[in-house]
Design a protein around this motif. Sequence first.
Motif, mmCIF file in Angstrom:
data_model
loop_
_atom_site.group_PDB
_atom_site.id
_atom_site.type_symbol
_atom_site.label_atom_id
_atom_site.label_comp_id
_atom_site.label_asym_id
_atom_site.label_seq_id
_atom_site.Cartn_x
_atom_site.Cartn_y
_atom_site.Cartn_z
ATOM 1 N N GLU A 48 -16.501 30.007 -8.945
ATOM 2 C CA GLU A 48 -16.414 31.408 -8.530
ATOM 3 C C GLU A 48 -16.235 31.603 -7.035
ATOM 4 O OE1 GLU A 48 -16.062 33.925 -10.533
ATOM 5 O OE2 GLU A 48 -16.277 32.621 -12.259
ATOM 6 N N VAL A 49 -16.752 30.716 -6.200
ATOM 7 C CA VAL A 49 -16.693 30.928 -4.753
ATOM 8 C C VAL A 49 -15.251 30.998 -4.264
ATOM 9 C CG1 VAL A 49 -16.842 28.505 -4.008
ATOM 10 C CG2 VAL A 49 -17.741 30.317 -2.551
ATOM 11 N N HIS A 50 -14.383 30.185 -4.817
ATOM 12 C CA HIS A 50 -12.970 30.204 -4.436
ATOM 13 C C HIS A 50 -12.348 31.559 -4.766
ATOM 14 C CE1 HIS A 50 -8.812 29.646 -6.113
ATOM 15 N NE2 HIS A 50 -8.607 29.313 -4.854
ATOM 16 N N ARG A 51 -12.593 32.052 -5.957
ATOM 17 C CA ARG A 51 -12.015 33.322 -6.382
ATOM 18 C C ARG A 51 -12.612 34.514 -5.623
ATOM 19 N NH1 ARG A 51 -10.944 29.734 -9.943
ATOM 20 N NH2 ARG A 51 -9.225 29.947 -11.433
ATOM 21 N N HIS A 64 -7.977 46.597 6.320
ATOM 22 C CA HIS A 64 -8.110 46.608 7.772
ATOM 23 C C HIS A 64 -6.817 46.358 8.540
ATOM 24 C CE1 HIS A 64 -12.449 46.927 7.592
ATOM 25 N NE2 HIS A 64 -12.435 46.031 6.631
ATOM 26 N N CYS A 65 -5.745 46.004 7.864
ATOM 27 C CA CYS A 65 -4.526 45.621 8.572
ATOM 28 C C CYS A 65 -3.306 46.381 8.068
ATOM 29 C CB CYS A 65 -4.277 44.122 8.410
ATOM 30 S SG CYS A 65 -5.655 43.126 8.942
ATOM 31 N N ASP A 66 -2.416 46.643 8.963
ATOM 32 C CA ASP A 66 -1.167 47.291 8.577
ATOM 33 C C ASP A 66 -0.173 46.297 7.995
ATOM 34 O OD1 ASP A 66 -2.043 49.778 9.416
ATOM 35 O OD2 ASP A 66 -1.287 49.491 11.451
ATOM 36 N N ASP A 67 -0.237 45.057 8.446
ATOM 37 C CA ASP A 67 0.682 44.016 7.977
ATOM 38 C C ASP A 67 -0.026 43.105 6.995
ATOM 39 O OD1 ASP A 67 2.824 44.768 9.620
ATOM 40 O OD2 ASP A 67 1.975 43.667 11.309
ATOM 41 N N TYR A 68 0.411 43.127 5.766
ATOM 42 C CA TYR A 68 -0.128 42.202 4.775
ATOM 43 C C TYR A 68 0.948 41.929 3.743
ATOM 44 C CZ TYR A 68 -1.030 46.515 2.148
ATOM 45 O OH TYR A 68 -0.898 47.717 1.520
ATOM 46 N N PHE A 69 0.765 40.856 2.994
ATOM 47 C CA PHE A 69 1.727 40.449 1.992
ATOM 48 C C PHE A 69 1.417 41.104 0.648
ATOM 49 C CE2 PHE A 69 1.863 36.849 4.972
ATOM 50 C CZ PHE A 69 3.223 36.792 5.206
ATOM 51 N N VAL A 70 2.329 40.955 -0.281
ATOM 52 C CA VAL A 70 2.099 41.439 -1.639
ATOM 53 C C VAL A 70 1.159 40.465 -2.358
ATOM 54 C CG1 VAL A 70 4.283 42.682 -1.791
ATOM 55 C CG2 VAL A 70 4.182 40.290 -2.473
ATOM 56 N N ASN A 71 0.560 40.926 -3.445
ATOM 57 C CA ASN A 71 -0.409 40.102 -4.169
ATOM 58 C C ASN A 71 0.175 38.794 -4.689
ATOM 59 O OD1 ASN A 71 -2.486 41.822 -3.675
ATOM 60 N ND2 ASN A 71 -3.005 42.171 -5.813
ATOM 61 N N SER A 72 1.465 38.768 -5.015
ATOM 62 C CA SER A 72 2.054 37.526 -5.518
ATOM 63 C C SER A 72 1.960 36.414 -4.472
ATOM 64 C CB SER A 72 3.504 37.736 -5.957
ATOM 65 O OG SER A 72 4.278 38.229 -4.883
ATOM 66 N N TYR A 73 2.050 36.778 -3.201
ATOM 67 C CA TYR A 73 1.917 35.783 -2.130
ATOM 68 C C TYR A 73 0.480 35.254 -2.084
ATOM 69 C CZ TYR A 73 1.638 33.720 2.495
ATOM 70 O OH TYR A 73 1.422 32.854 3.529
ATOM 71 N N TYR A 74 -0.500 36.154 -2.064
ATOM 72 C CA TYR A 74 -1.903 35.723 -2.008
ATOM 73 C C TYR A 74 -2.286 34.919 -3.246
ATOM 74 C CZ TYR A 74 -2.196 39.011 1.857
ATOM 75 O OH TYR A 74 -1.991 39.671 3.027
ATOM 76 N N ALA A 75 -1.750 35.304 -4.391
ATOM 77 C CA ALA A 75 -2.019 34.555 -5.626
ATOM 78 C C ALA A 75 -1.477 33.133 -5.511
ATOM 79 C CB ALA A 75 -1.403 35.269 -6.825
ATOM 80 N N LEU A 85 -5.283 37.472 -10.068
ATOM 81 C CA LEU A 85 -5.671 38.086 -8.799
ATOM 82 C C LEU A 85 -5.777 39.599 -8.938
ATOM 83 C CD1 LEU A 85 -6.442 37.940 -5.851
ATOM 84 C CD2 LEU A 85 -3.996 37.941 -5.278
ATOM 85 N N ASN A 86 -4.842 40.212 -9.630
ATOM 86 C CA ASN A 86 -4.911 41.665 -9.841
ATOM 87 C C ASN A 86 -6.197 42.054 -10.568
ATOM 88 O OD1 ASN A 86 -2.449 42.078 -8.593
ATOM 89 N ND2 ASN A 86 -1.298 42.150 -10.498
ATOM 90 N N GLU A 87 -6.559 41.271 -11.576
ATOM 91 C CA GLU A 87 -7.788 41.544 -12.325
ATOM 92 C C GLU A 87 -9.022 41.304 -11.464
ATOM 93 O OE1 GLU A 87 -9.929 43.130 -15.202
ATOM 94 O OE2 GLU A 87 -7.750 43.017 -15.284
ATOM 95 N N LEU A 88 -9.014 40.220 -10.688
ATOM 96 C CA LEU A 88 -10.130 39.935 -9.787
ATOM 97 C C LEU A 88 -10.315 41.061 -8.775
ATOM 98 C CD1 LEU A 88 -9.458 36.145 -9.076
ATOM 99 C CD2 LEU A 88 -11.469 37.082 -10.251
ATOM 100 N N GLU A 89 -9.202 41.515 -8.221
ATOM 101 C CA GLU A 89 -9.242 42.582 -7.231
ATOM 102 C C GLU A 89 -9.792 43.881 -7.836
ATOM 103 O OE1 GLU A 89 -6.241 43.953 -3.705
ATOM 104 O OE2 GLU A 89 -5.365 43.529 -5.671
#
Length: 120
Positions: A48-51, A64-75, A85-89
């Motif tokens: 769980e700690v990773h997720r 907090h930021c104006d510049d961020y990537f789409v969820n597919s990148y973070y996933a 990731l969408n479900e976790l979020e």
Amino acid sequence: FFFFFFFFKQKTAYEIGVRLVGSEMCIRDRIYIDRYLLASGMKLTAHEVHRLFLTASTLALKFHCDDYFVNSYYAAVGGVSLEELNELEKDFIETIGYELYVEKNVYKRYEKALKLYSNI
């Protein structure tokens, strides 16, 4: 006819990361994770700690930021599917009651603890 074309340079992970990765984001991540654990009653496990860290980081960047990537990148970076990731979020943000704002005194308390713990 006048046509205006706007070309926005895609930020690279390095350009975003250098500015954002640091103690400030780590402190916010930790605050969010603590809020989640308190609200959910969940015990941390290696699985769980990773997720939790991935989800907290994604939410902190978006809030907090104006510049961020789409969820597919973070996933992809986090090694999970976009759907996961969408479900976790969704679960994370609902569990903490959409409380993403960090009060200055709370931030300072966590910052002080981090400095004491890391001997900075």
